[in-house]
Design a protein around this motif. Structure first.
Motif, PDB file in Angstrom:
ATOM      1  N   UNK A 134       0.845  -1.189   0.000  1.00 21.19           N
ATOM      2  CA  UNK A 134       0.000   0.000   0.000  1.00 21.19           C
ATOM      3  C   UNK A 134       0.880   1.238   0.000  1.00 21.19           C
ATOM      4  N   UNK A 135       0.456   2.252  -0.756  1.00 24.16           N
ATOM      5  CA  UNK A 135       1.207   3.502  -0.838  1.00 24.16           C
ATOM      6  C   UNK A 135       0.253   4.659  -0.570  1.00 24.16           C
ATOM      7  N   UNK A 136       0.293   5.173   0.650  1.00 23.69           N
ATOM      8  CA  UNK A 136      -0.629   6.229   1.070  1.00 23.69           C
ATOM      9  C   UNK A 136      -0.133   7.571   0.550  1.00 23.69           C
ATOM     10  N   UNK A 137      -1.055   8.364  -0.006  1.00 24.20           N
ATOM     11  CA  UNK A 137      -0.681   9.652  -0.598  1.00 24.20           C
ATOM     12  C   UNK A 137      -1.248  10.828   0.208  1.00 24.20           C
ATOM     13  N   UNK A 138      -0.402  11.642   0.819  1.00 18.75           N
ATOM     14  CA  UNK A 138      -0.877  12.910   1.393  1.00 18.75           C
ATOM     15  C   UNK A 138      -1.347  13.832   0.259  1.00 18.75           C
ATOM     16  N   UNK A 139      -2.526  14.376   0.406  1.00 20.61           N
ATOM     17  CA  UNK A 139      -3.158  15.151  -0.673  1.00 20.61           C
ATOM     18  C   UNK A 139      -3.577  16.524  -0.162  1.00 20.61           C
ATOM     19  N   UNK A 140      -3.149  17.603  -0.820  1.00 17.61           N
ATOM     20  CA  UNK A 140      -3.527  18.946  -0.380  1.00 17.61           C
ATOM     21  C   UNK A 140      -5.045  19.103  -0.244  1.00 17.61           C
ATOM     22  N   UNK A 141      -5.470  19.648   0.871  1.00 16.49           N
ATOM     23  CA  UNK A 141      -6.885  19.878   1.125  1.00 16.49           C
ATOM     24  C   UNK A 141      -7.604  18.721   1.762  1.00 16.49           C
ATOM     25  N   UNK A 142      -6.950  17.567   1.863  1.00 13.69           N
ATOM     26  CA  UNK A 142      -7.574  16.412   2.504  1.00 13.69           C
ATOM     27  C   UNK A 142      -7.141  16.330   3.968  1.00 13.69           C
ATOM     28  N   UNK A 143      -7.723  15.394   4.689  1.00 12.78           N
ATOM     29  CA  UNK A 143      -7.464  15.275   6.123  1.00 12.78           C
ATOM     30  C   UNK A 143      -5.986  15.026   6.393  1.00 12.78           C
ATOM     31  N   UNK A 144      -5.378  14.156   5.630  1.00  7.75           N
ATOM     32  CA  UNK A 144      -3.935  13.947   5.705  1.00  7.75           C
ATOM     33  C   UNK A 144      -3.319  14.558   4.446  1.00  7.75           C
ATOM     34  N   UNK A 145      -2.641  15.683   4.626  1.00  4.78           N
ATOM     35  CA  UNK A 145      -2.075  16.374   3.476  1.00  4.78           C
ATOM     36  C   UNK A 145      -0.568  16.583   3.565  1.00  4.78           C
ATOM     37  N   UNK A 146       0.035  16.371   4.714  1.00  5.95           N
ATOM     38  CA  UNK A 146       1.467  16.612   4.870  1.00  5.95           C
ATOM     39  C   UNK A 146       2.219  15.320   5.132  1.00  5.95           C
ATOM     40  N   UNK A 147       3.509  15.386   4.915  1.00  5.60           N
ATOM     41  CA  UNK A 147       4.366  14.220   5.154  1.00  5.60           C
ATOM     42  C   UNK A 147       4.440  13.881   6.642  1.00  5.60           C
ATOM     43  N   UNK A 148       4.397  14.880   7.503  1.00  8.18           N
ATOM     44  CA  UNK A 148       4.440  14.603   8.942  1.00  8.18           C
ATOM     45  C   UNK A 148       3.190  13.863   9.398  1.00  8.18           C
ATOM     46  N   UNK A 149       2.032  14.214   8.830  1.00  8.65           N
ATOM     47  CA  UNK A 149       0.809  13.475   9.154  1.00  8.65           C
ATOM     48  C   UNK A 149       0.918  12.025   8.684  1.00  8.65           C
ATOM     49  N   UNK A 150       1.491  11.827   7.499  1.00 12.10           N
ATOM     50  CA  UNK A 150       1.701  10.455   7.035  1.00 12.10           C
ATOM     51  C   UNK A 150       2.616   9.693   7.983  1.00 12.10           C
ATOM     52  N   UNK A 151       3.677  10.346   8.450  1.00 15.45           N
ATOM     53  CA  UNK A 151       4.617   9.672   9.356  1.00 15.45           C
ATOM     54  C   UNK A 151       3.909   9.193  10.608  1.00 15.45           C
TER      55      UNK A 151
END
Length: 366
Positions: free
Chosen positions: A242-259
């Motif tokens: 699985x490859x989760x994508x941070x997306x501008x304007x979505x709930x998870x949008x930054x790399x730190x949130x992905x981390x």
């Protein structure tokens, strides 16, 4: 009388007498110039030049006779090479089918392969492998055969617009307020994992979505966490990444949130789709730093040009991204996966966008 080279590499003079044999060619001495840069030639320091068959990844080798004055200055029998080439990176150039929305999916794959790409990001859409279509199984078999024939690897992309709800773009999501809504997205993502298994895809790429209610960030986070864990379990059983994508304007949008999310999921097959443009758009740190930070989890890369503060995928040269440090970082971390151009709003000029994107990226990627 001046010696010339025969096809076996030894010197001979007029009349057929053999002179001393040249040492074997060491390909490490060749200057590797990507296709689209200086006519796609491989130049040897000796200045010898000619054509050979194409290599995978769109590179071409050229060796003996010919004039090479256009690329070398001859001074006192010494050759001065052309200016230093960009750093070349070994990875798979690819293109997202959402940038060929007006083409049939089989034609889209042929166009992508004909342009020289080695990978395709398959966006599951109304006209392309929609799991609800009556001929889904037949399409999947045809897709598998065509990928093999064209020698394309793939990733599965799940971000099609209005696929699950004709009235609301990108809804429902793993964050939806109802169990039914979240379940609808979960079922779709699970079907995409099954599809990835059948097509031997490198990964399934997906995002968080945007919440439609405001129950508080903790509740929304737990919804996302629950959905990701379920999907991770399904992917693990099938051997799919699985490859989760941070997306501008979505709930998870930054790399730190992905981390934070990746730490809580804590599974080796839960990784990252890093969109180069998104990092630049959000000012989410230096792109090269993010590549190095997530090197171990980098399963998929999207690339395009972009401007700060504007989430608009642009053709190369229309934005403000400084690309050389990006490719240097990808080389440093040894990334060999897919580098997929994402230009979903350029479908009306897809053949041109395919060609110019390949020419641009081939400066760095072999």
């Amino acid at each position: 009388m001046s010696p010339v080279l025969n096809p076996k590499g030894s010197q001979r003079v007029a009349g057929g007498r053999s002179a001393s044999r040249r040492p074997p060619v060491n390909m490490a001495n060749w200057l590797c110039i990507p296709e689209g840069c200086h006519n796609g030639h491989f130049w040897h320091p000796s200045g010898v030049l000619s054509s050979m068959p194409s290599l995978s990844g769109g590179l071409r080798r050229l060796r003996p006779p010919a004039t090479f004055c256009d690329l070398f200055e001859v001074q006192s029998a010494e050759l001065t090479p052309v200016p230093p080439r960009p750093t070349l990176v070994c990875m798979k150039l690819g293109y997202d089918t959402n940038g060929l929305a007006h083409h049939r999916w089989d034609d889209a794959l042929r166009l992508i392969a004909d342009a020289g790409y080695r990978s395709v990001a398959i966006t599951v859409d109304h006209h392309c492998l929609a799991p609800t279509s009556r001929d889904f199984r037949s399409q999947m078999a045809q897709m598998q055969a065509l990928l093999e024939r064209l020698r394309l690897s793939c990733v599965i992309e799940t971000g099609a617009r209005y696929l699950l709800d004709p009235y609301r773009k990108h809804q429902p999501t793993l964050l939806s307020p109802t169990t039914e809504g979240r379940g609808h997205r979960q079922q779709f993502l699970s079907q995409c994992v099954e599809l990835a298994e059948e097509l031997h895809a490198d990964a399934v790429s997906f995002w968080s979505g945007t919440p439609m209610d405001e129950p508080g960030p903790d509740i929304v986070w737990n919804r996302l966490l629950d959905g990701c864990r379920r999907l991770t379990d399904e992917a693990g059983r099938r051997g799919v990444r699985l490859a989760f994508e941070p997306e501008p304007g979505m709930f998870v949008e930054t790399c730190d949130q992905f981390a934070r999310l990746a730490d809580q999921i804590d599974a080796p097959h839960f990784g990252l789709t890093l969109d180069i443009g998104h990092v630049h758009c959000l000012g989410d740190g230096a792109i090269a730093d993010r590549i190095r930070q997530f090197a171990a989890r980098l399963y998929n890369v999207h690339i395009e040009d972009m401007r700060p503060g504007v989430h608009e995928h642009l053709r190369f040269g229309e934005g403000t991204i400084d690309f050389p440090p990006v490719f240097a970082a990808l080389k440093d971390v040894g990334y060999t996966g897919g580098l997929h151009v994402e230009l979903s709003r350029d479908s009306h000029r897809a053949p041109e966008a395919l060609a110019e994107s390949f020419a641009f990226l081939s400066q760095w990627v072999k």
